[in-house]
Design a protein around this motif. Structure first.
Motif, PDB file in Angstrom:
ATOM      1  N   SER A  51       0.878  -1.067   0.038  1.00 23.81           N
ATOM      2  CA  SER A  51       0.249  -0.097  -0.016  1.00 23.81           C
ATOM      3  C   SER A  51       0.911   1.272   0.175  1.00 23.81           C
ATOM      4  O   SER A  51       1.965   1.221   0.564  1.00 23.81           O
ATOM      5  CB  SER A  51      -0.980   0.270   1.249  1.00 23.81           C
ATOM      6  OG  SER A  51      -0.193   0.109   2.521  1.00 23.81           O
ATOM      7  N   SER A  95      -3.383   3.407  -2.236  1.00 29.13           N
ATOM      8  CA  SER A  95      -3.482   2.422  -3.123  1.00 29.13           C
ATOM      9  C   SER A  95      -3.360   1.361  -2.138  1.00 29.13           C
ATOM     10  O   SER A  95      -2.848   1.135  -1.054  1.00 29.13           O
ATOM     11  CB  SER A  95      -2.252   2.415  -4.051  1.00 29.13           C
ATOM     12  OG  SER A  95      -1.244   2.176  -3.315  1.00 29.13           O
ATOM     13  N   VAL A 113      -7.314  -3.022 -12.011  1.00 29.92           N
ATOM     14  CA  VAL A 113      -7.277  -1.768 -11.507  1.00 29.92           C
ATOM     15  C   VAL A 113      -8.798  -1.039 -11.143  1.00 29.92           C
ATOM     16  O   VAL A 113      -9.627  -1.162 -11.933  1.00 29.92           O
ATOM     17  CB  VAL A 113      -6.608  -0.735 -12.123  1.00 29.92           C
ATOM     18  CG1 VAL A 113      -6.609   0.693 -11.518  1.00 29.92           C
ATOM     19  CG2 VAL A 113      -5.057  -1.011 -12.402  1.00 29.92           C
ATOM     20  N   LEU A 133     -10.598   2.307  -9.119  1.00 32.00           N
ATOM     21  CA  LEU A 133     -10.477   3.437  -8.737  1.00 32.00           C
ATOM     22  C   LEU A 133     -11.751   4.056  -8.227  1.00 32.00           C
ATOM     23  O   LEU A 133     -12.977   3.924  -8.980  1.00 32.00           O
ATOM     24  CB  LEU A 133     -10.087   4.680 -10.140  1.00 32.00           C
ATOM     25  CG  LEU A 133      -9.954   6.119  -9.786  1.00 32.00           C
ATOM     26  CD1 LEU A 133      -8.866   6.307  -8.353  1.00 32.00           C
ATOM     27  CD2 LEU A 133      -9.595   6.718 -10.855  1.00 32.00           C
ATOM     28  N   CYS A 183      -5.060  -3.821  -7.960  1.00 25.85           N
ATOM     29  CA  CYS A 183      -4.714  -2.709  -7.322  1.00 25.85           C
ATOM     30  C   CYS A 183      -6.002  -1.694  -7.279  1.00 25.85           C
ATOM     31  O   CYS A 183      -6.798  -1.261  -8.358  1.00 25.85           O
ATOM     32  CB  CYS A 183      -3.769  -1.692  -8.385  1.00 25.85           C
ATOM     33  SG  CYS A 183      -3.286  -0.102  -7.962  1.00 25.85           S
ATOM     34  N   THR A 184      -6.363  -1.227  -6.020  1.00 23.40           N
ATOM     35  CA  THR A 184      -7.598  -0.513  -5.588  1.00 23.40           C
ATOM     36  C   THR A 184      -7.061   0.954  -5.373  1.00 23.40           C
ATOM     37  O   THR A 184      -6.054   1.248  -4.361  1.00 23.40           O
ATOM     38  CB  THR A 184      -8.185  -1.143  -4.341  1.00 23.40           C
ATOM     39  OG1 THR A 184      -8.731  -2.538  -4.624  1.00 23.40           O
ATOM     40  CG2 THR A 184      -9.466  -0.242  -4.140  1.00 23.40           C
ATOM     41  N   LEU A 185      -7.336   1.872  -5.838  1.00 27.42           N
ATOM     42  CA  LEU A 185      -7.044   3.190  -5.745  1.00 27.42           C
ATOM     43  C   LEU A 185      -8.299   4.026  -5.177  1.00 27.42           C
ATOM     44  O   LEU A 185      -9.354   4.162  -5.786  1.00 27.42           O
ATOM     45  CB  LEU A 185      -6.741   3.941  -6.910  1.00 27.42           C
ATOM     46  CG  LEU A 185      -5.503   3.422  -7.664  1.00 27.42           C
ATOM     47  CD1 LEU A 185      -5.272   3.876  -9.073  1.00 27.42           C
ATOM     48  CD2 LEU A 185      -4.077   3.490  -6.800  1.00 27.42           C
ATOM     49  N   ALA A 190      -2.796   8.779  -9.741  1.00 30.80           N
ATOM     50  CA  ALA A 190      -3.189   7.305  -9.386  1.00 30.80           C
ATOM     51  C   ALA A 190      -2.209   6.438 -10.245  1.00 30.80           C
ATOM     52  O   ALA A 190      -1.701   5.394  -9.579  1.00 30.80           O
ATOM     53  CB  ALA A 190      -4.475   7.221 -10.432  1.00 30.80           C
ATOM     54  N   CYS A 219       0.791   6.544  -7.268  1.00 32.83           N
ATOM     55  CA  CYS A 219       0.488   5.885  -6.305  1.00 32.83           C
ATOM     56  C   CYS A 219       0.233   4.211  -6.500  1.00 32.83           C
ATOM     57  O   CYS A 219       0.778   3.584  -5.652  1.00 32.83           O
ATOM     58  CB  CYS A 219      -1.139   6.334  -5.769  1.00 32.83           C
ATOM     59  SG  CYS A 219      -1.710   5.638  -4.119  1.00 32.83           S
ATOM     60  N   ALA A 220      -0.011   3.916  -7.565  1.00 34.95           N
ATOM     61  CA  ALA A 220      -0.315   2.489  -7.975  1.00 34.95           C
ATOM     62  C   ALA A 220       1.296   1.840  -8.182  1.00 34.95           C
ATOM     63  O   ALA A 220       1.281   0.772  -7.603  1.00 34.95           O
ATOM     64  CB  ALA A 220      -0.916   2.158  -9.321  1.00 34.95           C
ATOM     65  N   GLY A 235       2.448   1.749  -4.600  1.00 34.54           N
ATOM     66  CA  GLY A 235       2.093   0.331  -3.831  1.00 34.54           C
ATOM     67  C   GLY A 235       2.431  -1.060  -4.407  1.00 34.54           C
ATOM     68  O   GLY A 235       2.843  -1.821  -3.469  1.00 34.54           O
TER      69      GLY A 235
END
Length: 251
Positions: free
Chosen positions: A17, A31, A54, A56, A94-96, A127, A130-131, A134
């Motif tokens: 994260s 993330s 992914v 978002l 990958c959760t943003l 995004a 951050c991805a 993470g």
């Protein structure tokens, strides 16, 4: 020039994260990386590669067309740097989550975020960063690290990196470029009216900010010897994480 803020391992229930705050504090994104996972639907299994998903989530609304497009662009960037062949038939999720956004004082009552009618490029750059951060925290096997930056071309032709909300509104065009550690361009997204020469200058300015080198002399970028490139900021975040925990990843 102000710099972005990246902190790793801000969540405890995921494999990796990170929390990213843009230099202008226009948004903060967190993330969560889960890797490797079993693919939920067999139709999405890739026999010789890793399926990348992914998601978002905007800060105050349900994902719509803009968020779906950002998800796909981020997925393509991750696809270009992740060693998917190392975990075939598996999934990287990958959760943003956009946890904070700037307030537009020019709108009645002040509205957070640009909404569906505004530009998505500022959120796209955040995004991507951050991805990638993470994935670094989660120990995802990658060919290289990548970073993205938003650049504005003003009406007088000046190039501004990390433009503020006011500058983005006054700009003639906005651009997002992503580069890897080798200086190769992985992403180009643009909005507005611009000439090819302006687009090239914006790309060179972005390359300098992301990698720390490669800018032509006629491109004005406010970077001195003490200013870190975006990839250096990520490197320092990893070093801080390793120094704090004494290991790359918890057992």
């Amino acid at each position: 020039m102000s710099q972005p803020s990246i902190h790793l391992h801000t969540l405890t229930s995921t494999d990796g994260s990170a929390t990213y705050t843009s230099p202008t504090s226009s948004h903060t994104i967190t993330s969560g990386i889960s890797y490797p996972l079993e693919v939920q639907f067999r139709s999405k299994e890739l026999p010789e590669d890793t399926y990348i998903e992914v998601i978002l989530i905007p800060h105050n609304a349900v994902s719509q067309v803009k968020e779906r497009h950002v998800e796909e662009v981020v997925r393509r960037v991750l696809k270009s740097i992740v060693r998917g062949e190392e975990t075939p038939r598996c999934m990287l999720q990958c959760t943003l989550q956009v946890t904070d956004a700037e307030v537009d004082e020019s709108l009645p009552g002040g509205v957070k975020g640009p909404g569906q009618g505004g530009s998505y490029l500022e959120m796209l750059a955040g995004a991507v960063n951050c991805a990638v951060a993470g994935c670094l925290d989660g120990g995802v096997q990658m060919r290289s690290v990548a970073g993205a930056v938003v650049v504005a071309v003003m009406k007088d032709g000046r190039v501004r990196v990390w433009p503020t909300l006011k500058e983005r509104k006054l700009a003639r065009s906005l651009h997002v470029f992503a580069f890897n550690t080798d200086g190769h361009c992985l992403l180009m997204e643009s909005e507005g009216s611009f000439e090819v020469e302006e687009w090239e200058r914006a790309g060179e300015a972005a390359r300098r900010v992301v990698t720390g080198s490669g800018t032509d002399a006629d491109v004005d970028v406010d970077m001195n010897e003490d200013t870190q490139s975006l990839l250096d900021v990520m490197r320092r975040a990893v070093e801080a994480r390793v120094e704090k925990d004494g290991s790359w990843k918890d057992d």
